[in-house]
Motif scaffolding. Structure first.
Motif, PDB file in Angstrom:
ATOM      1  N   LEU A  26      10.054  32.032  -9.710  1.00  0.00           N
ATOM      2  CA  LEU A  26      10.375  33.111  -9.091  1.00  0.00           C
ATOM      3  C   LEU A  26      10.818  34.307 -10.270  1.00  0.00           C
ATOM      4  O   LEU A  26      11.330  35.194 -10.205  1.00  0.00           O
ATOM      5  CB  LEU A  26      11.815  33.213  -8.018  1.00  0.00           C
ATOM      6  N   GLY A  27      10.874  33.381 -11.650  1.00  0.00           N
ATOM      7  CA  GLY A  27      11.103  34.262 -12.719  1.00  0.00           C
ATOM      8  C   GLY A  27      11.692  33.283 -13.655  1.00  0.00           C
ATOM      9  O   GLY A  27      11.945  32.068 -13.496  1.00  0.00           O
ATOM     10  N   ALA A  32      13.143  39.167  -9.744  1.00  0.00           N
ATOM     11  CA  ALA A  32      14.229  39.822  -9.205  1.00  0.00           C
ATOM     12  C   ALA A  32      15.415  40.046 -10.062  1.00  0.00           C
ATOM     13  O   ALA A  32      16.328  40.827 -10.138  1.00  0.00           O
ATOM     14  CB  ALA A  32      14.655  39.260  -7.774  1.00  0.00           C
ATOM     15  N   ALA A  33      15.566  38.965 -10.978  1.00  0.00           N
ATOM     16  CA  ALA A  33      16.535  38.901 -11.938  1.00  0.00           C
ATOM     17  C   ALA A  33      16.502  39.828 -12.980  1.00  0.00           C
ATOM     18  O   ALA A  33      17.400  40.090 -13.893  1.00  0.00           O
ATOM     19  CB  ALA A  33      16.768  37.583 -12.613  1.00  0.00           C
ATOM     20  N   SER A  34      15.369  40.609 -13.012  1.00  0.00           N
ATOM     21  CA  SER A  34      15.432  41.662 -14.199  1.00  0.00           C
ATOM     22  C   SER A  34      16.193  42.921 -13.347  1.00  0.00           C
ATOM     23  O   SER A  34      16.411  43.857 -14.072  1.00  0.00           O
ATOM     24  CB  SER A  34      13.852  42.179 -14.268  1.00  0.00           C
ATOM     25  N   ALA A  88      20.886  41.696  -9.222  1.00  0.00           N
ATOM     26  CA  ALA A  88      20.299  40.845  -8.256  1.00  0.00           C
ATOM     27  C   ALA A  88      20.422  39.521  -8.454  1.00  0.00           C
ATOM     28  O   ALA A  88      20.487  39.187  -9.659  1.00  0.00           O
ATOM     29  CB  ALA A  88      18.908  41.127  -7.852  1.00  0.00           C
ATOM     30  N   THR A  89      20.297  38.525  -7.548  1.00  0.00           N
ATOM     31  CA  THR A  89      20.261  37.263  -7.915  1.00  0.00           C
ATOM     32  C   THR A  89      18.762  36.911  -7.797  1.00  0.00           C
ATOM     33  O   THR A  89      17.809  37.694  -7.533  1.00  0.00           O
ATOM     34  CB  THR A  89      20.596  36.222  -6.723  1.00  0.00           C
ATOM     35  N   GLY A 123       8.606  43.052  -7.036  1.00  0.00           N
ATOM     36  CA  GLY A 123       8.988  44.347  -6.338  1.00  0.00           C
ATOM     37  C   GLY A 123      10.016  44.926  -7.242  1.00  0.00           C
ATOM     38  O   GLY A 123      10.633  46.245  -6.886  1.00  0.00           O
ATOM     39  N   VAL A 124      10.584  44.221  -8.264  1.00  0.00           N
ATOM     40  CA  VAL A 124      11.427  45.341  -9.229  1.00  0.00           C
ATOM     41  C   VAL A 124      10.749  45.668 -10.672  1.00  0.00           C
ATOM     42  O   VAL A 124      11.022  46.856 -10.700  1.00  0.00           O
ATOM     43  CB  VAL A 124      12.493  44.119  -9.760  1.00  0.00           C
TER      44      VAL A 124
END
Ligand SMILES: Cc1cc2nc3c(=O)[nH]c(=O)nc-3n(C[C@H](O)[C@H](O)[C@H](O)COP(=O)(O)OP(=O)(O)OC[C@H]3O[C@@H](n4cnc5c(N)ncnc54)[C@H](O)[C@@H]3O)c2cc1C
Length: 514
Positions: free
Chosen positions: A170-171, A188-190, A194-195, A201-202
């Motif tokens: 996921l990252g 998402a962590a960028s 967010a967690t 999507g980010v």
């Protein structure tokens, strides 16, 4: 003289950060880190071996490496088979102290782990909580790390259902090899609020930059991985083909994919020669051994409910046993010690130990792996091409070492229309043989690339062979260099891979006409 003093200065500065226990330039350490599981290569000694514990420490080391322009190579478990995690001179970053589990989130189905953790340690903890990463890692999973798996785009147990290791990522938290030692998070962590619960999507998918990169684009320190509920019911069955016929393999695999669908956790095919070798070597032979007629399908099914798995099993038997194309097979038919569970209670130990036993049929020689992915419809053709290559080029193999084709038709099926042909060549582990072996190894990889194969662990030998084959267009090579330059302006991370030696180096020098 200049080199010695810059290495000494860098050593001193790294020691100030890590303490003297976690940096070394001693010969016995250099020797210990001079190889991976890849005896085809000569040993290579790094100048400095470092064992950082945190992302921040990695960042500081990268700053020092940039200050003195010393190249770096990241290393996880060192279970690489293709020269990926050793360094001639420079700094070797052993990341195995970064082995913490930072979070297991069973509500949002993700976990955060240090990239130096092994599959064995991580999965043992996850299992206690009833979750899994789906993919159980490579055959070397007791010692191989998550960082190595992401960098090699590793295929492993349960890849039929869950895909390659990057597919569950996921990252990452990575350190760029630039003078600032920049720390970035992707997925998402960028979004710093967010967690790491999802990948897209980010921003653009910068996670992909670090997947399958064999440590050329950054040093991955933490991984954010998908979790799945661990299906409590699993069952494995074996079926031996009546004939050594790979066109049947394709038909059966295709039918299994279509009709068993989601229940299919793992689908592999083990070649006939393996059984002949195993049965010749075993200590506890059965008194009567049935004829080995063809390759064996290993089918693993999983489900959340006993009744569902019963249906999957019924369907599997229906496909496999129709028209007497295969018959059920038990490993004890050739080796009385090979007791593998046939109910749903099998464990990680079974996976990794079984694989080790299988791979050890290879005599103690240099193994030159040629594992690659092909489109499933081209399976039969690709297997035949591989065999024909060995025949056509037999004179170029090391003397007294005909191609050792034990793995040449061992298959692992992946999601969608692709599958892995596991393979390898063998030769004596001697200095005289090294050049001949490397030449035929590279030639075989180029041959595979030209029939449209995609590999996964690229390390040094495979990535270089892809370049030699002319697979990459000039535009692609320029794009690759531009992307690398953006994160590694001094060209310090993992030189040599992909025949990249500097940003000015002309890769066309390495093109080979076969
Ligand atoms: C018995 C055996 C069975 C195997 N079975 C399989 C298999 O089924 N499938 C498979 O795919 N492979 C297999 N392998 C090959 C290998 O073990 C795997 O690819 C494994 O994932 C490598 O992990 P590692 O931690 O040992 O990586 P290493 O060998 O340490 O490194 C591999 C590559 O990744 C880079 N790297 C490592 N960590 C990082 C990091 N944190 N950041 C950036 N770059 C990094 C290194 O520079 C190197 O190029 C097998 C090997 C053996 C010996």
């Amino acid at each position: 003289m200049l080199k010695i003093s810059k290495v000494k200065n860098a050593y001193k500065e790294i020691e100030d950060i890590l303490g003297s226990d976690f940096v070394s330039d001693k010969d016995f350490m250099k020797a210990a880190y001079s190889r991976n599981v890849d005896p085809a290569f000569p040993d290579r000694w790094a100048d400095i071996i470092v064992k950082p514990e945190s992302t921040e420490e990695v960042s500081e080391i990268v700053k020092i490496a940039n200050k003195y322009k010393i190249h770096m190579v990241p290393r996880g478990g060192g279970a690489d088979l293709v020269g990926g995690s050793v360094s001639e001179g420079g700094i070797l970053l052993d990341l195995t102290r970064m082995n913490q589990i930072h979070e297991i989130n069973v509500d949002d189905y993700y976990c955060i782990v240090g990239c130096g953790i092994t599959w064995g340690s991580m999965l043992s903890e996850l299992q206690k909580k009833g979750v899994t990463t789906g993919i159980l890692g490579p055959g070397s999973g007791y010692s191989a790390t998550i960082g190595g798996g992401l960098s090699n785009a590793t295929v492993g147990f349960s890849s039929t259902k869950y895909g390659l290791t990057p597919d569950i990522c996921l990252g990452v938290e990575a350190v760029l090899p630039n003078p600032e030692g920049t720390i970035v998070r992707t997925g998402a962590a960028s979004n710093q609020y967010a967690t790491p619960f999802c990948r897209y999507g980010v921003s653009p998918d910068f996670t992909g930059l670090f997947m399958g990169d064999v440590g050329t684009m950054g040093i991955k320190c933490k991984a954010f991985l998908r979790l799945f509920p661990d299906p409590p019911y699993k069952v494995r069955r074996y079926y031996m083909l009546a004939k050594d016929d790979y066109s049947q393999v394709f038909k059966l695999a295709h039918k299994m994919r279509k009709e068993v669908g989601d229940g299919l956790n793992d689908l592999m095919v083990w070649p006939t020669i393996l059984f002949n070798l195993l049965s010749a070597q075993v200590v506890n032979k059965p008194s009567k051994r049935p004829k080995i007629t063809g390759p064996v399908f290993s089918v693993t099914l999983d489900a959340t409910d006993q009744r569902i798995i019963d249906v999957y099993l019924e369907k599997t038997n229906e496909i496999m046993l129709k028209d007497d194309v295969t018959r059920p097979f038990e490993w004890q038919e050739i080796d009385l010690d090979m007791v593998l569970s046939t109910d749903w209670k099998f464990t990680l130990k079974e996976e990794f130990n079984f694989f080790q036993k299988y791979i050890s049929t290879a005599p103690p020689k240099s193994s030159m792996t040629t594992c690659h992915k092909v489109a499933i419809s081209r399976l039969n053709e690709s297997v035949q091409k591989g065999v024909q290559f060995n025949i056509n080029n037999s004179k170029e193999f090391p003397p007294k070492n005909p191609p050792y084709p034990v793995f040449a038709s061992f298959l692992m099926f992946l999601p969608n229309g692709n599958c892995v042909i596991v393979g390898g060549l063998g030769g004596d582990n001697t200095d005289e043989n090294r050049e001949i072996q490397m030449n035929i190894w590279h030639k075989k990889i180029r041959h595979q690339v030209k029939y449209g194969a995609a590999h996964y662990w690229l390390g040094e030998s495979i990535s270089q062979s892809i370049v030699e084959s002319g697979a990459y267009t000039p535009e692609f090579m320029q794009f690759f260099k531009d992307m690398k330059k953006a994160v590694d302006p001094n060209f310090l991370l993992s030189p040599n891979k992909f025949h990249m030696y500097s940003y000015d180096h002309d890769y066309t020098e390495h093109l080979v006409e076969d």
